[in-house]
Design an enzyme around this catalytic site. Structure first.
Site, PDB file in Angstrom:
ATOM      1  N   ASP A   1       0.426  -8.147 -11.049  1.00  0.00           N
ATOM      2  CA  ASP A   1      -0.704  -7.656 -12.017  1.00  0.00           C
ATOM      3  C   ASP A   1      -1.143  -6.348 -11.730  1.00  0.00           C
ATOM      4  O   ASP A   1      -1.143  -5.406 -12.609  1.00  0.00           O
ATOM      5  CB  ASP A   1      -1.745  -8.765 -11.839  1.00  0.00           C
ATOM      6  CG  ASP A   1      -2.745  -8.845 -13.020  1.00  0.00           C
ATOM      7  OD1 ASP A   1      -2.284  -8.186 -13.844  1.00  0.00           O
ATOM      8  OD2 ASP A   1      -3.772  -9.458 -12.782  1.00  0.00           O
TER       9      ASP A   1
ATOM     10  N   ASP B   1       0.910  -1.187   0.151  1.00  0.00           N
ATOM     11  CA  ASP B   1       0.030   0.032   0.099  1.00  0.00           C
ATOM     12  C   ASP B   1       0.874   1.369   0.134  1.00  0.00           C
ATOM     13  O   ASP B   1       0.660   2.260  -0.669  1.00  0.00           O
ATOM     14  CB  ASP B   1      -1.066   0.074   1.055  1.00  0.00           C
ATOM     15  CG  ASP B   1      -0.658  -0.564   2.439  1.00  0.00           C
ATOM     16  OD1 ASP B   1       0.623  -0.965   2.456  1.00  0.00           O
ATOM     17  OD2 ASP B   1      -1.057  -0.742   3.429  1.00  0.00           O
TER      18      ASP B   1
END
Ligand code: NAD
Length: 354
Positions: free
Chosen positions: A248, A224
């Site tokens: 991804d 994050d």
């Protein structure tokens, strides 16, 4: 000797961008013996499978392939062809470079990142149990027995395995890549503070392996925090090493930093086989209109040329892309122009052949 290459045109915009790419690569003068194999929606209709066995056999024969995007048929019982290919051929490393291209109006002009994504494990390994099935019920009971934790009765499950072997080989691959490509630093992304035994394992193996190679700078950052720092200051990073799911997501984020999915190239590499493909999907919203940006696949083709030992031709393709973009020639709508796939690819081809 000609290079044997399997070409899978793919679905949606796949055939448009694949045709354009083939013409650009041929214009380099490098001799390529193309073997075209279909997979995806067309073979599902004709042969009842999205990935016929002969396609895998052909890639095993040629060892090198380039593919257009393939639509994942929803609810048909078939898994993603991309995931199947990566697992069947053990293409454990995905390499996706993103660099700023001259002349494109993007937020940053100094991006030069490579995402290295573990391609075979994690939440994408494909081990899932649908809610309400006997298997999901059994798993829930087993989890209660083993962990003492109760999971909601109507839960579905996706399993996240990360192994010592899988983590070690991708970390070693990344360290080798950094040295071979003359890059500077690896940033490993994880969420080890929550997922101790999957992401935590990935991080600790990264640390141990990197300790053995002090000439490569290494850091690890929570995913994050990494996302936030990437969109504020992408130039602070060099090579990002990520487990499958984060890889991804972050590779699309990096594509966005340099002008979008139409420009993002990629390679799926294993010890034996290599499959090159653009990061983007089959773009059903623009398929058949002739306006898809072919650059992501053309740059994937340049990566292929380098892989088969044709670095000069690869560099010519990359410089042609740079020059055409810098000139603002024939841009497709995703780049703010009104060019077509063919005019943009034609402009690149002309420069490659010059
Ligand atoms: P997508 O990448 O196909 O499209 C997202 C957006 O980006 C669309 O608006 C599209 O028009 C645009 N876009 C993508 N590539 C472009 C290009 N070359 N030029 C111009 N615009 C482009 O993502 P999606 O819509 O989420 O997925 C569509 C299908 O593709 C799904 O079935 C998905 O599973 C599949 N997919 C396949 C691959 C692959 O084969 N490697 C990768 C991602 C998605």
């Amino acid at each position: 000797m000609a290079h044997l290459v399997t070409l899978i045109p793919g679905d949606g915009i796949g055939p448009e961008v694949s045709g354009a790419t083939r013409r650009v690569l041929d214009a380099t003068g490098v001799e390529i013996d193309w073997v075209v194999e279909d997979a995806g929606a067309s073979t599902l209709e004709r042969e009842g499978t999205t990935l016929p066995a002969r396609v895998l056999q052909q890639i095993r024969r040629s060892r090198v392939a380039i593919k257009g995007p393939i639509t994942t048929p929803v609810g048909s019982g078939f898994r993603s062809v991309n995931v199947e290919l990566r697992q069947s051929l053990d293409l454990f490393a995905s390499v996706r470079p993103s660099r700023s291209l001259a002349g494109l109006p993007t937020r940053f002009s100094n991006v030069d990142l490579v995402v290295i994504r573990e391609n075979t494990e994690d939440l994408y390994q494909g081990i899932e149990f649908e809610h309400g099935t006997p298997e999901a019920r059994q798993l829930r009971e087993e989890l209660l027995r083993l962990s003492g934790r109760e999971v909601a009765e109507d839960s579905g499950f996706t399993v996240k395995p990360i192994s010592v072997t899988g983590a070690r080989r991708i970390v070693r691959f990344a360290l080798d890549y950094v040295r071979a490509q003359g890059r500077r630093r690896i940033t490993l992304g994880h969420k080890a503070n929550i997922m101790w035994f999957s992401d935590g394992l990935f991080r600790s193996i990264g640390r141990v392996e990197a300790d053995d190679q002090p000439e490569v700078a290494f850091e690890d950052v929570e995913i994050d925090q990494l996302s936030m720092r990437l969109v504020r200051d992408p130039a602070a990073f060099d090579v990002l090493l990520l487990p499958n799911l984060y890889g991804d997501i972050i590779s699309d984020l990096c594509a966005g930093l340099v002008g979008g999915l139409g420009l993002a190239a990629g390679a799926n590499l294993g010890w034996e086989y290599a499959v090159f493909e653009p990061v983007h999907g089959s773009a059903p919203d623009i398929a058949g209109k002739g306006v898809a940006n072919p650059i992501a696949m053309i740059l994937s083709g340049a990566m292929l040329l380098r892989h088969v030992g044709e670095p000069d031709a690869a560099a010519r393709v990359e410089s042609a892309v740079d020059a055409v973009l810098a000139d603002g020639e024939a841009r497709t709508p995703d780049l703010g122009g009104n060019g077509t796939t063919d005019t943009l690819a034609g402009a690149i081809r002309t420069r490659v052949a010059a």
